[in-house]
Design an enzyme around this catalytic site. Structure first.
Site: not given
Ligand code: IMP
Length: 422
Positions: A13, A16, A41, A223, A298
């Site tokens: 976040d 990007k 995004h 991410q 999201t």
């Molecule tokens: P997952 O990717 O849904 O398995 O989540 C794993 C960790 O990554 C969690 O802490 C989510 O909040 C974080 N996360 C996943 N995608 C994003 C993103 O696009 N931005 C920020 N945090 C993310």
């Protein structure tokens, strides 16, 4: 621009989407290389707001080819929904979107398992987006996943899906969760397969030929560095390589073809989900939330907020080989009297200048801060570096120096024109 990898240097976040959108002007091709629809995004074009989850943001510009690479995990039903949503907004997709035939698929059992495992973890939960990302990458690593190439072969797909649903229903039953209907999943996925089939191709060969033809390629990271499965705050991470190396493995473009790495970071730090966050500050979080800032694209979750952590961004420079940095959300700090920056951690009487690998140690680290005076004026109308107040420039120069990379872009608002190039 040659071939540029753009990655998040914090916990995701970082803004990007906007920087990618701005840099896309100089790119011929934009490639997503990892993650799934856990990413969001946000891009603003005039009054219109677009939230992209799987489709690379290059799609918002004409004559750009967008590639969803082999390292991405795709929920095909969701992707069709995203494509339809974009088409409703007047964005046409044809030969400008390519989907790797070897990208793995996300299924409803992955989402259900993601949610069930979080419940089982209780207070140790990761705080995932519940999009099934971890279980889908788990299947990939276990060599039991299904890929786009399977989805577009209807008969074989039906057979492979039957076995997967049978196996996963047993696991879901053990969790006390409702089993899935094979028929319903097959129907939804077959329809999505029919819709996506025209986009599916060998993107590795396509990108190789594009490199040979001297095209400019932008690799858009999703991410951030500290959510990387290897280099992040494990286990509070996502399941892909969010660092620069992921751009190579997730696209098939070799390292020596990459020309530069741009690290995107906020002028402060945020994180969603659980896990250590040394500079977290609740008062600062309330301040940003009251400004209407820092709610997830999201999931809509309020993000955790804290001061800029230069130990973390310095570490990100090291593991990604960041050459240049883009600092976003500078305007979020416009009204503060004093701004803090973490320059080291203190742990058990010891001063640390690096991010400890053990998340439980990082959770015990106390930040060592230096303070900067706030500039106390509106930066959102700045269009050039010299329009920024001197105190803002000093702050930005200091965080770039502490991060160990060259400051090349500053963002003072969501619009394209609120981007300053140095
Ligand atoms: P997952 O990717 O849904 O398995 O989540 C794993 C960790 O990554 C969690 O802490 C989510 O909040 C974080 N996360 C996943 N995608 C994003 C993103 O696009 N931005 C920020 N945090 C993310």
């Amino acid at each position: 621009m040659a071939n540029t990898i753009l990655i998040g240097a914090q916990w995701g976040d970082e803004g990007k989407g906007k920087i990618i959108d701005v840099l896309t002007e100089q790119a011929d091709i934009v490639v997503r290389t990892q993650g799934g629809n856990n990413a969001g995004h946000t891009v603003y074009l005039g009054p219109k707001k677009y939230v992209l989850h799987l489709v690379p943001s290059g799609i918002l510009r004409k004559r750009k080819t967008c590639v969803i690479g082999n390292g991405v995990v795709i929920d095909p039903v969701n992707l069709v929904g995203e494509i339809d949503g974009l088409e409703k907004l007047g964005i046409r997709m044809g030969s400008n979107l390519l989907i790797s035939e070897t990208a793995h698929l996300v299924f409803p059992y992955h989402r259900e398992l993601d949610a069930q495992r979080e419940v089982l973890k209780g207070k140790n939960k990761i705080g995932t987006t519940k999009r099934g990302i971890g279980p889908a990458y788990g299947d990939k690593a276990a060599r039991t996943g299904l890929r786009m190439i399977d989805l577009i072969k209807p008969d074989l797909f039906a057979e492979k899906l039957r076995a997967k649903i049978r196996e996963n229903n047993e696991i879901l039953k053990a969790f006390g969760a409702k089993p899935l209907s094979y028929k319903k999943v097959l129907e939804a996925y077959s329809e999505a397969g029919r819709r996506l089939q025209p986009f599916v191709s060998n993107t590795v060969v396509y990108l190789h030929q594009a490199c040979q033809a001297g095209k400019n390629i932008l690799f858009e990271g999703a991410q951030g560095t500290f959510l990387d499965i290897d280099h992040g705050t494990y286990p509070y991470v996502t399941s892909s390589n969010t660092t620069a190396g992921g751009a190579c493995t997730g696209s098939g473009v070799p390292p020596h073809r990459m020309d530069s790495v741009v690290g995107v970071m906020k002028a402060y730090t945020t994180r969603v989900g659980e896990g250590p966050f040394p500079t977290e500050n609740n008062e600062f979080a309330d301040f940003l939330h009251n400004l209407g800032r820092e709610f997830g694209a999201t999931t809509g979750r309020p993000r955790r907020c804290g001061w800029f952590d230069a130990v973390a961004t310095g570490h990100a420079t090291m593991v990604n080989g960041i050459d240049e940095i883009a600092v976003t959300n500078v305007d979020g700090l416009d009204t503060l009297d004093v701004i803090r920056v973490c320059v080291a951690y203190r742990h058990g009487g010891e001063r640390l200048d690096y991010v400890p690998a053990d998340a439980s140690v990082l959770a015990e680290c106390e930040p060592v801060y230096v303070e900067f005076p706030g500039w106390k004026c509106d930066t959102t109308k700045s269009r050039r570096w010299k329009d920024l107040p001197p105190k803002a420039r000093s702050y930005l120069n200091a965080i770039a120096e502490l991060t160990g990379a060259h400051l090349s872009i500053v963002s003072v608002g969501p619009a394209r024109e609120q981007t300053l190039f140095l």
